[in-house]
Design a protein around this motif. Structure first.
Motif, PDB file in Angstrom:
ATOM      1  N   VAL A  88       0.859  -1.186   0.000  1.00 54.83           N
ATOM      2  CA  VAL A  88       0.000   0.000   0.000  1.00 54.83           C
ATOM      3  C   VAL A  88       0.892   1.231   0.000  1.00 54.83           C
ATOM      4  CG1 VAL A  88      -1.755   1.288   1.280  1.00 54.83           C
ATOM      5  CG2 VAL A  88      -1.849  -1.216   1.197  1.00 54.83           C
ATOM      6  N   PRO A  89       0.697   2.130  -0.963  1.00 53.04           N
ATOM      7  CA  PRO A  89       1.571   3.310  -1.031  1.00 53.04           C
ATOM      8  C   PRO A  89       1.431   4.193   0.207  1.00 53.04           C
ATOM      9  CG  PRO A  89       0.204   3.124  -3.007  1.00 53.04           C
ATOM     10  CD  PRO A  89      -0.286   2.104  -2.032  1.00 53.04           C
ATOM     11  N   PRO A  90       2.536   4.766   0.656  1.00 57.21           N
ATOM     12  CA  PRO A  90       2.464   5.685   1.801  1.00 57.21           C
ATOM     13  C   PRO A  90       1.762   6.973   1.381  1.00 57.21           C
ATOM     14  CG  PRO A  90       4.687   5.602   0.904  1.00 57.21           C
ATOM     15  CD  PRO A  90       3.890   4.588   0.155  1.00 57.21           C
ATOM     16  N   LEU A  91       1.068   7.598   2.320  1.00 59.94           N
ATOM     17  CA  LEU A  91       0.348   8.836   2.019  1.00 59.94           C
ATOM     18  C   LEU A  91       1.282  10.044   1.956  1.00 59.94           C
ATOM     19  CD1 LEU A  91      -2.835   8.405   4.228  1.00 59.94           C
ATOM     20  CD2 LEU A  91      -2.608   8.057   1.773  1.00 59.94           C
ATOM     21  N   LEU A  92       2.352   9.979   2.721  1.00 56.97           N
ATOM     22  CA  LEU A  92       3.279  11.103   2.777  1.00 56.97           C
ATOM     23  C   LEU A  92       4.570  10.727   2.059  1.00 56.97           C
ATOM     24  CD1 LEU A  92       2.652  12.027   6.513  1.00 56.97           C
ATOM     25  CD2 LEU A  92       1.705  13.152   4.499  1.00 56.97           C
ATOM     26  N   PRO A  93       5.152  11.662   1.325  1.00 55.10           N
ATOM     27  CA  PRO A  93       6.301  11.313   0.479  1.00 55.10           C
ATOM     28  C   PRO A  93       7.547  10.866   1.240  1.00 55.10           C
ATOM     29  CG  PRO A  93       5.849  13.675   0.395  1.00 55.10           C
ATOM     30  CD  PRO A  93       4.751  13.050   1.183  1.00 55.10           C
ATOM     31  N   TRP A  94       7.705  11.244   2.491  1.00 52.44           N
ATOM     32  CA  TRP A  94       8.927  10.865   3.201  1.00 52.44           C
ATOM     33  C   TRP A  94       8.824   9.474   3.833  1.00 52.44           C
ATOM     34  CZ3 TRP A  94       6.014  15.099   4.747  1.00 52.44           C
ATOM     35  CH2 TRP A  94       5.297  14.944   5.914  1.00 52.44           C
ATOM     36  N   GLN A 145       8.178   5.353   3.409  1.00 51.92           N
ATOM     37  CA  GLN A 145       8.469   4.356   2.383  1.00 51.92           C
ATOM     38  C   GLN A 145       7.382   3.291   2.392  1.00 51.92           C
ATOM     39  OE1 GLN A 145      12.334   2.746   3.107  1.00 51.92           O
ATOM     40  NE2 GLN A 145      13.385   4.596   2.516  1.00 51.92           N
ATOM     41  N   HIS A 146       7.411   2.456   1.344  1.00 55.19           N
ATOM     42  CA  HIS A 146       6.531   1.297   1.357  1.00 55.19           C
ATOM     43  C   HIS A 146       6.835   0.505   2.612  1.00 55.19           C
ATOM     44  CE1 HIS A 146       4.329   1.224  -2.433  1.00 55.19           C
ATOM     45  NE2 HIS A 146       5.358   1.876  -2.937  1.00 55.19           N
ATOM     46  N   GLY A 147       5.824  -0.100   3.164  1.00 51.35           N
ATOM     47  CA  GLY A 147       5.997  -0.892   4.379  1.00 51.35           C
ATOM     48  C   GLY A 147       5.509  -0.195   5.625  1.00 51.35           C
ATOM     49  N   ILE A 148       5.223   1.110   5.544  1.00 48.89           N
ATOM     50  CA  ILE A 148       4.796   1.837   6.739  1.00 48.89           C
ATOM     51  C   ILE A 148       3.485   1.281   7.286  1.00 48.89           C
ATOM     52  CG2 ILE A 148       3.659   3.697   5.437  1.00 48.89           C
ATOM     53  CD1 ILE A 148       5.528   4.108   8.783  1.00 48.89           C
ATOM     54  N   TRP A 149       2.541   0.939   6.383  1.00 49.91           N
ATOM     55  CA  TRP A 149       1.253   0.402   6.841  1.00 49.91           C
ATOM     56  C   TRP A 149       1.434  -0.982   7.451  1.00 49.91           C
ATOM     57  CZ3 TRP A 149      -1.408   4.380   7.493  1.00 49.91           C
ATOM     58  CH2 TRP A 149      -1.409   5.428   6.566  1.00 49.91           C
ATOM     59  N   ALA A 150       2.310  -1.777   6.861  1.00 46.75           N
ATOM     60  CA  ALA A 150       2.605  -3.093   7.418  1.00 46.75           C
ATOM     61  C   ALA A 150       3.251  -2.942   8.795  1.00 46.75           C
ATOM     62  CB  ALA A 150       3.515  -3.879   6.479  1.00 46.75           C
ATOM     63  N   ALA A 151       4.172  -1.995   8.924  1.00 48.28           N
ATOM     64  CA  ALA A 151       4.846  -1.773  10.208  1.00 48.28           C
ATOM     65  C   ALA A 151       3.847  -1.357  11.285  1.00 48.28           C
ATOM     66  CB  ALA A 151       5.938  -0.723  10.053  1.00 48.28           C
ATOM     67  N   LEU A 152       2.933  -0.470  10.941  1.00 53.24           N
ATOM     68  CA  LEU A 152       1.927  -0.032  11.913  1.00 53.24           C
ATOM     69  C   LEU A 152       1.014  -1.187  12.313  1.00 53.24           C
ATOM     70  CD1 LEU A 152       1.041   3.467  10.423  1.00 53.24           C
ATOM     71  CD2 LEU A 152       2.335   2.987  12.529  1.00 53.24           C
ATOM     72  N   ALA A 153       0.594  -1.989  11.338  1.00 53.41           N
ATOM     73  CA  ALA A 153      -0.261  -3.145  11.636  1.00 53.41           C
ATOM     74  C   ALA A 153       0.488  -4.170  12.485  1.00 53.41           C
ATOM     75  CB  ALA A 153      -0.752  -3.784  10.341  1.00 53.41           C
ATOM     76  N   MET A 154       1.757  -4.413  12.148  1.00 59.98           N
ATOM     77  CA  MET A 154       2.539  -5.366  12.938  1.00 59.98           C
ATOM     78  C   MET A 154       2.711  -4.869  14.368  1.00 59.98           C
ATOM     79  SD  MET A 154       5.444  -6.959  10.394  1.00 59.98           S
ATOM     80  CE  MET A 154       6.004  -5.435   9.642  1.00 59.98           C
ATOM     81  N   PHE A 155       2.965  -3.572  14.535  1.00 64.46           N
ATOM     82  CA  PHE A 155       3.135  -3.032  15.877  1.00 64.46           C
ATOM     83  C   PHE A 155       1.852  -3.183  16.698  1.00 64.46           C
ATOM     84  CE2 PHE A 155       2.790   0.319  19.035  1.00 64.46           C
ATOM     85  CZ  PHE A 155       3.901   0.033  19.806  1.00 64.46           C
ATOM     86  N   GLY A 156       0.730  -2.822  16.112  1.00 58.91           N
ATOM     87  CA  GLY A 156      -0.547  -2.938  16.828  1.00 58.91           C
ATOM     88  C   GLY A 156      -0.869  -4.382  17.191  1.00 58.91           C
ATOM     89  N   THR A 157      -0.626  -5.277  16.267  1.00 59.50           N
ATOM     90  CA  THR A 157      -0.890  -6.693  16.521  1.00 59.50           C
ATOM     91  C   THR A 157       0.075  -7.237  17.561  1.00 59.50           C
ATOM     92  OG1 THR A 157      -1.638  -6.897  14.225  1.00 59.50           O
ATOM     93  CG2 THR A 157      -1.190  -8.942  15.399  1.00 59.50           C
ATOM     94  N   TRP A 158       1.338  -6.851  17.458  1.00 60.51           N
ATOM     95  CA  TRP A 158       2.315  -7.283  18.453  1.00 60.51           C
ATOM     96  C   TRP A 158       1.909  -6.799  19.850  1.00 60.51           C
ATOM     97  CZ3 TRP A 158       5.085  -3.892  21.504  1.00 60.51           C
ATOM     98  CH2 TRP A 158       5.900  -4.524  22.449  1.00 60.51           C
ATOM     99  N   ALA A 159       1.445  -5.560  19.963  1.00 58.88           N
ATOM    100  CA  ALA A 159       1.049  -5.028  21.271  1.00 58.88           C
ATOM    101  C   ALA A 159      -0.078  -5.872  21.868  1.00 58.88           C
ATOM    102  CB  ALA A 159       0.623  -3.567  21.146  1.00 58.88           C
ATOM    103  N   TYR A 160      -1.012  -6.296  21.029  1.00 62.37           N
ATOM    104  CA  TYR A 160      -2.107  -7.168  21.486  1.00 62.37           C
ATOM    105  C   TYR A 160      -1.548  -8.507  21.968  1.00 62.37           C
ATOM    106  CZ  TYR A 160      -6.248 -10.124  21.279  1.00 62.37           C
ATOM    107  OH  TYR A 160      -7.247 -11.017  21.575  1.00 62.37           O
TER     108      TYR A 160
END
Length: 159
Positions: free
Chosen positions: A47-53, A55-70
């Motif tokens: 999924v493309p990042p919304l902000l230019p700075w 990179q690809h993977g930001i949405w995956a990183a956020l999802a992984m972090f949230g799931t890991w916290a659970y």
């Protein structure tokens, strides 16, 4: 032990295990659940990042972090194991992005996702029971740590 007084994780595992008692279905899940987890990460990676700075993977990183916290809240030892698995999954996605590009990573992610879900439904057909997530969507998150807990038990590790 009374299941009502057990940890939430133990209650989830009891419910999940009840729908996965057939040895063939369990074997399918041990392969298919991690494949689905990785493919979901790969799809989010694309999924493309919304902000230019970013990179690809930001949405995956956020999802992984949230799931890991659970997961970490349910069990610290399983949380540590899942953190390591998420790290490896992210490294694989980054490597595939670098070597093959986002379009091919997306195609691979879709292919793995579809094949692994087909395998899951074949396993449940063999089992003769509906997938657990059809009764409670939380079980979509429980599957990966259920598989990891099976590995922990094989090594005699507590969770």
């Amino acid at each position: 032990m009374d299941i009502r007084s057990a940890r939430p994780l133990d209650r989830y595992f009891a419910g999940y295990s009840g729908d996965h008692s057939n040895a063939t279905n369990q074997a399918i899940h041990v392969v298919a659940v991690p494949a689905i987890l990785w493919s979901a990460i790969a799809l989010l990676w694309c999924v493309p990042p919304l902000l230019p700075w970013f990179q690809h993977g930001i949405w995956a990183a956020l999802a992984m972090f949230g799931t890991w916290a659970y997961y970490n809240r349910l069990s610290r030892p399983l949380g540590i194991g899942m953190l390591m698995l998420f790290f490896v999954a992210g490294c694989i996605c980054r490597l595939l992005e670098d070597r093959l590009g986002i379009p091919l990573l997306l195609r691979i992610g879709i292919g793995v996702f579809v094949l692994a879900w087909i395998a899951q439904f074949i396993g449940h057909r063999i089992e003769g029971r509906r997938p657990s997530f059809l009764t409670d969507l939380t079980y979509l998150l429980i599957g990966p740590i259920w598989v990891l807990a099976k590995l922990y038990r094989q090594f005699g590790w507590r969770y």
